[in-house]
Design an enzyme around this catalytic site. Structure first.
Site, PDB file in Angstrom:
ATOM      1  N   ASP A  21       5.546  31.121  77.197  1.00 53.70           N
ATOM      2  CA  ASP A  21       5.249  32.543  77.040  1.00 53.70           C
ATOM      3  C   ASP A  21       4.135  32.758  76.022  1.00 53.70           C
ATOM      4  O   ASP A  21       3.334  33.686  76.159  1.00 53.70           O
ATOM      5  CB  ASP A  21       6.501  33.316  76.631  1.00 53.70           C
ATOM      6  CG  ASP A  21       6.399  34.799  76.959  1.00 53.70           C
ATOM      7  OD1 ASP A  21       5.991  35.123  78.085  1.00 53.70           O
ATOM      8  OD2 ASP A  21       6.730  35.627  76.097  1.00 53.70           O
ATOM      9  N   CYS A 112       5.574  42.925  83.942  1.00 61.00           N
ATOM     10  CA  CYS A 112       5.870  42.212  82.705  1.00 61.00           C
ATOM     11  C   CYS A 112       6.416  43.170  81.658  1.00 61.00           C
ATOM     12  O   CYS A 112       7.465  42.928  81.052  1.00 61.00           O
ATOM     13  CB  CYS A 112       4.609  41.513  82.194  1.00 61.00           C
ATOM     14  SG  CYS A 112       4.860  40.606  80.647  1.00 61.00           S
ATOM     15  N   TYR A 116      10.602  43.205  80.575  1.00 62.97           N
ATOM     16  CA  TYR A 116      11.109  42.955  79.230  1.00 62.97           C
ATOM     17  C   TYR A 116      11.903  44.145  78.694  1.00 62.97           C
ATOM     18  O   TYR A 116      12.926  43.972  78.037  1.00 62.97           O
ATOM     19  CB  TYR A 116       9.953  42.605  78.294  1.00 62.97           C
ATOM     20  CG  TYR A 116       9.600  41.137  78.332  1.00 62.97           C
ATOM     21  CD1 TYR A 116       9.872  40.320  77.243  1.00 62.97           C
ATOM     22  CD2 TYR A 116       9.017  40.564  79.453  1.00 62.97           C
ATOM     23  CE1 TYR A 116       9.562  38.967  77.270  1.00 62.97           C
ATOM     24  CE2 TYR A 116       8.712  39.216  79.494  1.00 62.97           C
ATOM     25  CZ  TYR A 116       8.979  38.421  78.407  1.00 62.97           C
ATOM     26  OH  TYR A 116       8.699  37.081  78.451  1.00 62.97           O
ATOM     27  N   TYR A 142      11.823  43.806  71.899  1.00 50.22           N
ATOM     28  CA  TYR A 142      11.570  44.394  73.213  1.00 50.22           C
ATOM     29  C   TYR A 142      12.375  45.666  73.482  1.00 50.22           C
ATOM     30  O   TYR A 142      12.276  46.239  74.571  1.00 50.22           O
ATOM     31  CB  TYR A 142      11.775  43.333  74.295  1.00 50.22           C
ATOM     32  CG  TYR A 142      10.747  42.225  74.155  1.00 50.22           C
ATOM     33  CD1 TYR A 142       9.406  42.488  74.404  1.00 50.22           C
ATOM     34  CD2 TYR A 142      11.101  40.956  73.719  1.00 50.22           C
ATOM     35  CE1 TYR A 142       8.440  41.504  74.242  1.00 50.22           C
ATOM     36  CE2 TYR A 142      10.154  39.967  73.556  1.00 50.22           C
ATOM     37  CZ  TYR A 142       8.825  40.243  73.819  1.00 50.22           C
ATOM     38  OH  TYR A 142       7.867  39.267  73.646  1.00 50.22           O
ATOM     39  N   GLU A 184       7.091  37.086  87.688  1.00 52.42           N
ATOM     40  CA  GLU A 184       8.003  37.278  86.557  1.00 52.42           C
ATOM     41  C   GLU A 184       9.324  36.552  86.812  1.00 52.42           C
ATOM     42  O   GLU A 184       9.849  35.863  85.938  1.00 52.42           O
ATOM     43  CB  GLU A 184       8.269  38.769  86.323  1.00 52.42           C
ATOM     44  CG  GLU A 184       7.203  39.473  85.529  1.00 52.42           C
ATOM     45  CD  GLU A 184       7.123  38.991  84.095  1.00 52.42           C
ATOM     46  OE1 GLU A 184       8.167  38.874  83.421  1.00 52.42           O
ATOM     47  OE2 GLU A 184       6.001  38.710  83.642  1.00 52.42           O
TER      48      GLU A 184
END
Length: 199
Positions: A21, A112, A116, A142, A184
């Protein structure tokens, strides 16, 4: 996801995720910079500049801090090799960012951001991510107001940009969005399986 929530995720899988990541976020930062450069108005330019700043100063720092705690040197992190899915996903995003319009870029990066938000918010609502969890800081990042606001601003921007588009163009945006969404999913699966190049 459950392991992130209750703290049982094996650290070897989290280490692999952090590494990949981090490499993803380096390329993601380039995409946000390209989007800011392509923006037609100052408000849109500022949106991408804000997202870029948060990625560089908050998300990437979070990854470095976790890696430090897990004994992974920053030099090791930055010299790591992108795994096949990381490579394919970032190439997809960069291709859209280089050749596409602002609406296409937003459609590409939105899965994305939303992913999250959805994951971390769901874990937080279930009572996970308390101070006793090793992954509490990840969940807190997040679910922060700043991250949530960034995702919401992207949704509003895509709505504004696509409201007058003909069906053919909105279908194209949907295809880009779905492609990123599939990447993802594959990224998380890759992280769990620690999938690397076969040779």
């Amino acid at each position: 996801m459950r392991g992130l929530g209750d703290g049982t995720l094996p650290t070897d899988r989290f280490c692999f995720y952090l590494e990949q990541d981090y490499l993803f976020l380096i390329e993601y930062s380039r995409i946000l910079a390209l989007a800011s450069a392509k923006a037609r108005g100052l408000t849109t330019m500022q949106l991408f500049a804000d997202l870029l700043n948060d990625t560089l100063k908050v998300e990437m720092k979070l990854h470095r801090d976790y890696c430090k705690r897990l004994g992974i040197a920053e030099s090791t992190l930055e010299s790591a090799r992108r795994a096949p899915i990381t490579h394919a996903y970032t190439c997809h995003l960069l291709s859209v960012a280089m050749a596409g319009t602002i609406s296409e870029i937003v459609a590409a990066i939105l899965p994305c951001q939303l992913g999250y938000v959805e994951i971390a918010t769901a874990l937080s609502r279930q009572g996970h991510g308390g101070t006793n969890s090793f992954y509490a800081e990840w969940i807190a990042t997040y679910t922060s107001p700043e991250f949530l606001e960034g995702a919401e601003r992207l949704v509003r921007l895509l709505d504004d940009l696509s409201v007058t588009l003909p069906v053919g163009e909105t279908n194209h945006l949907e295809t880009i969005f779905l492609t990123s969404s599939r990447y993802e999913y594959l990224f998380w699966e890759m992280s769990w399986n620690r999938t690397t190049w076969p040779v």
